[in-house]
Design an enzyme around this catalytic site. Sequence first.
Site, mmCIF file in Angstrom:
data_model
loop_
_atom_site.group_PDB
_atom_site.id
_atom_site.type_symbol
_atom_site.label_atom_id
_atom_site.label_comp_id
_atom_site.label_asym_id
_atom_site.label_seq_id
_atom_site.Cartn_x
_atom_site.Cartn_y
_atom_site.Cartn_z
ATOM 1 C CG ASP A 33 -69.534 36.490 40.190
ATOM 2 O OD1 ASP A 33 -69.706 34.976 39.809
ATOM 3 O OD2 ASP A 33 -70.709 36.771 40.073
ATOM 4 C CG ASN A 81 -71.376 27.781 44.579
ATOM 5 O OD1 ASN A 81 -70.580 28.562 45.059
ATOM 6 N ND2 ASN A 81 -71.904 28.047 43.888
#
Length: 253
Positions: A33, A81
Site C-alpha cells: 500500500d 481496484n
Amino acid sequence: MNLRDLVYGLYSRRVERRLDTAQGPKHIGVILDGNRRWAKASGGSPEEGHRAGADKIAEMLGWCEETGVEVVTLWLLSTDNLDRPADQLVPLLGIIEDAVTELAATGRWRVHHVGTMDLLPSHTQSVLKEAEQATDGIGGILVNVAVGYGGRQEIADAVRSLLHEHAGRGTSIEDLAEILDVEHISEHLYTRGQPDPDLVIRTSGEQRLSGFMLWQSAHSEYYFCEVFWPAFRKIDFLRALRDYAARHRRYGA
C-alpha cells in the site's frame, strides 16, 4: 557511502544477527500500500508510483529468502481496484503484468495466481497462466500474486466450488449440511494446500485488512508499517520479523 547509509547498514546487520529465523514466519502476506501517495510526495505520477512499487517486489523476496520464508502472498490488485477508471486501471494492469513476467523470468520463485481469473482482461489472464506454467516445479519461495483478489469473493468462490463438487457426486444439500465443516471450505480456497499466513504486513500506515485473506488470517499476526511501499527498506522488513518473534501466538487458546 554517507554517514546515514553507514549507520543504517550497521543497524540492519545488528537486527538481522539477533533474529532467530528458525522461529520466524514461514508464510508472509503483504498488502503493498502507498504507491500513489509515495508518487505524490515525490512529485511523480501514480503510474510512476506503481512502477516503483513493482520494482521493490524482487528485493523484498530476496530478504525473504535470507530469512527462511517459504510462502509470500502479494496483494497487487483487489476486486475493488477493478472499478477504477480505465485511464488508471489499464496502466496499472500493464505494470502488474510486467512485474509477474519478471518474477517468473528470474527462475528463482514459483508463481501462483490467487484471485478470480474471470474478472480480469484476457491478456492479464494469459500472463498469469504463463507465469504459473513457466515456474511450475521450481523449488524456491512460492509467490502468490493476488490479482483481482477479494477476501469475500474468495470465500464465495470456495463455497461455489464446494457445491459444484458435491453436486457432481450426487450429494444432496441436506447431506452436505450434515457434514460441512471449515476444512471443506479450506480445501476450495485459492491457497488450498498452503499454510495460512503467520504474519501479514501492511505498509503506508493504514491499519485495516481491507478484505485481505479473511479466511486464512484468522490467527495471523499483523504488522502495520508507516512507510509507503516503494520506500519499504530491509530494516523495515527485519523490524516486522523482530516484532513477530517477540509475540506469543496463542491461536485463540
